[in-house]
Design a protein around this motif. Sequence first.
Motif, PDB file in Angstrom:
ATOM      1  N   ALA A 132       0.841  -1.198   0.000  1.00 38.26           N
ATOM      2  CA  ALA A 132       0.000   0.000   0.000  1.00 38.26           C
ATOM      3  C   ALA A 132       0.880   1.253   0.000  1.00 38.26           C
ATOM      4  N   ALA A 133       1.907   1.229   0.841  1.00 34.71           N
ATOM      5  CA  ALA A 133       2.802   2.385   0.894  1.00 34.71           C
ATOM      6  C   ALA A 133       3.461   2.598  -0.459  1.00 34.71           C
ATOM      7  N   PHE A 134       3.801   1.495  -1.104  1.00 30.03           N
ATOM      8  CA  PHE A 134       4.434   1.595  -2.411  1.00 30.03           C
ATOM      9  C   PHE A 134       3.501   2.271  -3.414  1.00 30.03           C
ATOM     10  N   MET A 135       2.219   1.876  -3.349  1.00 26.02           N
ATOM     11  CA  MET A 135       1.259   2.469  -4.289  1.00 26.02           C
ATOM     12  C   MET A 135       1.129   3.961  -4.053  1.00 26.02           C
ATOM     13  N   VAL A 136       1.120   4.345  -2.786  1.00 26.89           N
ATOM     14  CA  VAL A 136       0.945   5.767  -2.495  1.00 26.89           C
ATOM     15  C   VAL A 136       2.183   6.558  -2.921  1.00 26.89           C
ATOM     16  N   MET A 137       3.352   5.977  -2.691  1.00 29.61           N
ATOM     17  CA  MET A 137       4.584   6.736  -2.893  1.00 29.61           C
ATOM     18  C   MET A 137       5.131   6.692  -4.305  1.00 29.61           C
ATOM     19  N   SER A 138       4.700   5.715  -5.090  1.00 33.21           N
ATOM     20  CA  SER A 138       5.442   5.451  -6.322  1.00 33.21           C
ATOM     21  C   SER A 138       5.398   6.618  -7.305  1.00 33.21           C
ATOM     22  N   GLN A 139       4.453   7.522  -7.128  1.00 31.60           N
ATOM     23  CA  GLN A 139       4.430   8.690  -7.997  1.00 31.60           C
ATOM     24  C   GLN A 139       5.666   9.556  -7.819  1.00 31.60           C
ATOM     25  N   LEU A 140       6.048   9.739  -6.564  1.00 30.72           N
ATOM     26  CA  LEU A 140       7.079  10.720  -6.272  1.00 30.72           C
ATOM     27  C   LEU A 140       8.401  10.131  -5.795  1.00 30.72           C
ATOM     28  N   GLY A 141       8.371   9.034  -5.115  1.00 30.99           N
ATOM     29  CA  GLY A 141       9.577   8.539  -4.455  1.00 30.99           C
ATOM     30  C   GLY A 141       9.693   9.171  -3.087  1.00 30.99           C
ATOM     31  N   GLY A 142      10.834   9.008  -2.450  1.00 32.24           N
ATOM     32  CA  GLY A 142      11.011   9.611  -1.141  1.00 32.24           C
ATOM     33  C   GLY A 142      11.548   8.623  -0.138  1.00 32.24           C
ATOM     34  N   LYS A 143      11.235   8.877   1.093  1.00 35.31           N
ATOM     35  CA  LYS A 143      11.792   8.057   2.151  1.00 35.31           C
ATOM     36  C   LYS A 143      10.657   7.406   2.916  1.00 35.31           C
ATOM     37  N   LEU A 144      10.757   6.111   3.102  1.00 33.63           N
ATOM     38  CA  LEU A 144       9.725   5.371   3.827  1.00 33.63           C
ATOM     39  C   LEU A 144      10.321   4.905   5.142  1.00 33.63           C
ATOM     40  N   LEU A 145       9.699   5.295   6.233  1.00 34.46           N
ATOM     41  CA  LEU A 145      10.177   4.860   7.542  1.00 34.46           C
ATOM     42  C   LEU A 145       9.217   3.820   8.083  1.00 34.46           C
ATOM     43  N   ILE A 146       9.747   2.644   8.363  1.00 38.72           N
ATOM     44  CA  ILE A 146       8.911   1.538   8.808  1.00 38.72           C
ATOM     45  C   ILE A 146       9.152   1.306  10.289  1.00 38.72           C
ATOM     46  N   PHE A 147       8.092   1.259  11.052  1.00 38.69           N
ATOM     47  CA  PHE A 147       8.222   0.965  12.476  1.00 38.69           C
ATOM     48  C   PHE A 147       7.577  -0.385  12.720  1.00 38.69           C
ATOM     49  N   GLN A 148       8.388  -1.388  12.930  1.00 40.54           N
ATOM     50  CA  GLN A 148       7.879  -2.747  12.991  1.00 40.54           C
ATOM     51  C   GLN A 148       8.140  -3.352  14.369  1.00 40.54           C
ATOM     52  N   ASN A 149       7.104  -3.904  14.954  1.00 37.66           N
ATOM     53  CA  ASN A 149       7.239  -4.429  16.307  1.00 37.66           C
ATOM     54  C   ASN A 149       7.155  -5.929  16.420  1.00 37.66           C
ATOM     55  N   THR A 150       6.541  -6.569  15.427  1.00 36.03           N
ATOM     56  CA  THR A 150       6.387  -8.014  15.535  1.00 36.03           C
ATOM     57  C   THR A 150       6.801  -8.657  14.221  1.00 36.03           C
ATOM     58  N   LEU A 151       6.794  -9.947  14.237  1.00 36.11           N
ATOM     59  CA  LEU A 151       7.077 -10.671  13.013  1.00 36.11           C
ATOM     60  C   LEU A 151       5.884 -10.516  12.062  1.00 36.11           C
ATOM     61  N   PRO A 152       6.138 -10.135  10.805  1.00 33.42           N
ATOM     62  CA  PRO A 152       5.018 -10.024   9.857  1.00 33.42           C
ATOM     63  C   PRO A 152       4.274 -11.352   9.767  1.00 33.42           C
ATOM     64  N   SER A 153       2.974 -11.318   9.994  1.00 35.21           N
ATOM     65  CA  SER A 153       2.271 -12.590  10.125  1.00 35.21           C
ATOM     66  C   SER A 153       1.138 -12.779   9.123  1.00 35.21           C
ATOM     67  N   LEU A 154       0.749 -11.725   8.408  1.00 34.16           N
ATOM     68  CA  LEU A 154      -0.402 -11.867   7.518  1.00 34.16           C
ATOM     69  C   LEU A 154      -0.061 -11.424   6.110  1.00 34.16           C
ATOM     70  N   GLY A 155      -0.758 -11.999   5.180  1.00 32.96           N
ATOM     71  CA  GLY A 155      -0.654 -11.552   3.797  1.00 32.96           C
ATOM     72  C   GLY A 155       0.673 -11.888   3.156  1.00 32.96           C
ATOM     73  N   ALA A 156       0.919 -11.200   2.039  1.00 29.68           N
ATOM     74  CA  ALA A 156       2.168 -11.450   1.317  1.00 29.68           C
ATOM     75  C   ALA A 156       3.341 -11.112   2.220  1.00 29.68           C
ATOM     76  N   GLY A 157       4.411 -11.852   2.067  1.00 28.05           N
ATOM     77  CA  GLY A 157       5.619 -11.560   2.827  1.00 28.05           C
ATOM     78  C   GLY A 157       5.527 -11.921   4.292  1.00 28.05           C
ATOM     79  N   HIS A 158       4.557 -12.744   4.664  1.00 28.31           N
ATOM     80  CA  HIS A 158       4.531 -13.145   6.066  1.00 28.31           C
ATOM     81  C   HIS A 158       5.683 -14.101   6.328  1.00 28.31           C
ATOM     82  N   LEU A 159       6.218 -14.007   7.504  1.00 33.51           N
ATOM     83  CA  LEU A 159       7.446 -14.750   7.806  1.00 33.51           C
ATOM     84  C   LEU A 159       7.173 -15.780   8.874  1.00 33.51           C
ATOM     85  N   LYS A 160       7.917 -16.834   8.770  1.00 33.26           N
ATOM     86  CA  LYS A 160       7.779 -17.901   9.760  1.00 33.26           C
ATOM     87  C   LYS A 160       8.729 -17.637  10.911  1.00 33.26           C
TER      88      LYS A 160
END
Lengths: 1041, 150
Positions: A571-599
């Motif tokens: 989603a962030a990619f879709m919003v940003m792809s027009q302009l580019g810029g800097k994406l700051l991700i604040f992640q607290n847990t292991l990604p668990s849902l959807g694409a890219g979920h990790l074991k």
Amino acid sequence: MGTENPNPRNYPLRPAATPFASQQPSTPFLSSGPVVGSEAPVFRPGPPAASNFQAPPFSGGPLVGTEAPAFRVPTSNRSSEVVRPPPPPSSYGPPTSGFQSFPNPPMPSAGQVPPPHISITGRPVIAQPTRPPPVPASIFSQPQPPLVSMGSPPQSIKTGQPNPNIPPPADQHFSAPMPSSQPSSPPTGTSYASGRGIYPGYANMQPNSVSQAPPMQPASFQLQQGGGYAPRAPPTSLLAQQRGYVPVPPVSTPSGIYSGNQFQQHGIAPPVAAQQGLAEDFSSLSLGSIPGSFDAGLDITALPRPLDGDVKPKSSADMYQMNCNSRFLRLTTSGIPNSQSLASRWHLPIGAVVCPLAETPPGEEVPIVNFATGIIRCRRCRTYVNPYVTFTDNGRKWRCNICSLLNDVPSDYFAQVDASGRRVDLDQRPELINGSVEFIAPAEYMVRPPMPPLYFFLIDVSISAVKSGMLEVMSQTIRSCLDNLPGSTRTQIGFITYDSTIHFYNMKSSLPQPQMMVVSDLDDIFVPLPDDLLVNLSESRSVVEAFLDSLPSMFQENMNVESAFGPALKAAFMVMSQLGGKLLIFQNTLPSLGAGHLKLRGDDIRVYGTDKEHILRLPEDPFYKQMAADFTKYQIAINVYAFSDKYTDIASLGTLAKYTGGQVYYYPNFQASIHKEKLKHELSRDLTRETAWEAVMRIRCGKGVRFTSYHGNFMLRSTDLLALPAVDCDKAYAAQLSLEETLLTTQTVYFQVALLYTSSSGERRIRVHTAAAPVVNDLGEMYRLADTGAIISLFSRLAIEKTLSSKLEEARNGIQHRIVKALREYRNLYAVQHRLSGRMIYPESLKFLPLYGLALCKSLPLRGGYSDVQLDERSAAAYTMMALPVKSLLKLLYPNLVRVDEYLVKTAEFDTKTRLPLTVESLDTRGLYIFDDGFRFVVWFGKALSPDITKNLVGEDFATDFSKVSLSQRDNYVSRKIMEILNQYRKSDPSYFQLCHLVRQGDQPREGFFLLTSLVEDQTGGANGYADWMLLLYRQVQQNA
Amino acid sequence: MDWLPFLWLIFSCMNLTLLGLNFYEFLGFSDLEADYLNPYELSSRINYVIVPEYLLHGALCILFLMTGHWIMFLLSLPTAYYNLKQYLSNKHLVDVTEVFKVVSTEKKARLIKLGFYVIFFGLVITRLALSVVSAVFADDEDIVAWSTIY
């Protein structure tokens, strides 16, 4: 990066970095014209200068040097300039004779003693090893024969000429015409001019920059320059200032003529300087004579230690004074081997570490040049005009120093050339005198209008983010930084939060409150609003503030433990792809849902030591690499902030940062009460530091050599083009060279780093760093010109990359083998002539290499095995070290350890220079020590430390568990003092915030965890101590020697 | 009728396709090195054809086995094994982020495969020709046989 803000107020300071150019207007040179003859008397010291040297303190010798014209008296005025003296007086004799004249004064530091006698041949003769400490044969051997013939760069450079004496070989053809490094496709739609109109900051800048267009506009130039310059030095003292530019005497001057002069300086200078200045053939370390009985022979205190921190390589800077500063570009050796066979005998990496936007101290900013009619570049190899190009044909042509093609000089860049080949307008051309310069790029360097600075935040709001307090600290920090985001009115900002669903925020400026939109379909992500998710900060300021104020309370009751990280990223990619810029991700847990979920593949102990070990350090899901590549394509840089106390698979998440030129910040077990300051400082630095957007970087180099591999956080867009969506001063990139031809015919190899970027003010700029390095035909010379810092930086990157494809142990062995091979090769150079049994020899320039190598093997990414470091910490440290500039890396590898209890009770000024060796023996039970590796402080309380100090520092609860106590300012002298010291350290290294950990002696496992494992000279957990390591290296060097 | 020439014709077509695919991939890597192609395009192009290529080679292999051409089957086995190994270790697709590190080894691998397919193609063509000839001769014999009867 302070130079980027094209702010007229800054302007007068800029020329300060260009001493040659800038003083010119205030000196007679401008008008006196280019006649060499007229210059000579000014530069050439008259006989009186010699009188300065009548009393060199230890000139007992028969000295040839005494009568030398004193070109470099530290305090004198004009005569201090190094110019080529008149034909060497006979007394100069052979190059080495200068040394004979001055027997070295005793040099107490580092336990080194000068040799009692010196050989005339320039070959080292080792003093009798009468005492165990190392006996460096400090001999100035015949310096670099090839350079003498090359003309005399130093002197011509210092006189401000573009070195007409280096005739680029005519037969050189640059065989590989490189395509333009910059996206040179025509601007899409918007022209440059209209771009200017859109961005007011840019428009303002234009008229003020150093206008290159009119070749002769001395008046305005003079005025501005003079204004900027005045505070620094009186306008007349051109030469005195130039001396400041070359502060340290040449370590190894190319011409023997200088040796006498150089030595005189040392004689006057304090011993430390003398020691640095001497080009040693080698240093040695006595290890006893019989293998197996070393312990008696090895004096631990005599081992070399980098207690002065990172010493900048001086050698090349003195030979080629117009090289860019070493903070921008460091070569692993400034002597480029002239043949492949020579290169193969040099077992260390040949390459460079580039930090294109390194912070410059005030007064040394990179000058900005604005060519009104196109940037002057070589037609064939696209090299930018630089101080090493030569003008011929009366100024109508210029010869490219890299491919030696003869180019036409455009008519509006034309200037007469005087008899010495020096352009008459040289003083107004910063690009012809400075190794580092910034060009303002015209429209053909844009594929689209320059993007505005854009910050997008992707925030995990699951239960752990709320509970740890991360959400609150983060919102407060972002809110407090809103005023300081670069780009003033152009800055764009946006937010997405996510747990098991994705929340978008409509920040339209007309709204009183942000509108939240929830998307719960994770398989088919769509953006609910076409715009207003990404808004102009200054327009929607109140909405953004309202959002940040309410964010922590909004999710106060959130009990969601899931994390739909992958879909949110999309989603962030879709919003940003027009302009580019800097994406700051604040992640607290292991990604668990959807694409890219990790074991929870976790840190499996059974995997360690097997062939599958490295897979743990690789991203698990190809999703992350693919996303990273897409983000880079659309000029988006990702910074990952990870906070979990459990396994979060940093190896996978960090991939996003690695290939987008970003950074990983890892706060294991984040607790707002403890880590608040750290997150606050690092996040605000990330947000407010000067950033270069949508950048690409290319390193060009002369014929016969080629950069073959690049190491760092970036993505390659073509074989030699680094795509860097965002760059800042805390990022460095390394590259390795290889020789393409069996034999190099040139005598100098030039390197040019070009970084094309968009500044925060919306200007397209090209930062160009140029450096030259001599080609040498002698291995000893390569060693002499080596730079340990750059070598270690490359080593660390290579070793970390190796951990991604093999076991940790193999990576460590790789480092060890290369050091051993290098030392063995070096030993073979000298072992024949000298009896070296029982001693380990190494070049002076590489004396810290073994220690740093050891420290590298003990660094977080490479240390031990399963139980020594958690996998996440290992990965995070690896990603960090891949981007660290040389100086920070060396500090991380060999941190500062200082004793402070005495300073705390006395009123004496704190001296940061008194660093201690990193061994337990440095720790006195009565002392209080500060350990600083640039990322954290450890304050160590000795058992027998006066309770008063402890009480004053931590208050009444000093007897309790230190893990619950933090150091804060208290109302007493001792506490104020220590905070002062800590702040002083923090200020000197602002890239990261050093969180303070208190440790009491004997308080296991805390003490071991924080401090003891970091004392690299000690034997810890199966790894060698420093002395053992040296013995091990020595033994291996001896084998097959 | 004799189906052998048709079988060999199919083999040679498959082989020719494999040859073409490999050449296409090789060309892609060369273009990348020469900067005519960016890594994104390269990876999308090559990743698009790589699985079909592996499948085609697998089909060829199995077809040889089924039709009892043991020698040809054994000859095509090494490449099949290499393909399978690449596939199983997930290295078959081009990694857009690290493509420049592998470009020279990938090129070399493609070159070897190209050589292999060229030789193989030679073999297949020969067998095709032989089978055609033998079929023709067989027909002739039939004709002769018929003629003797009549």
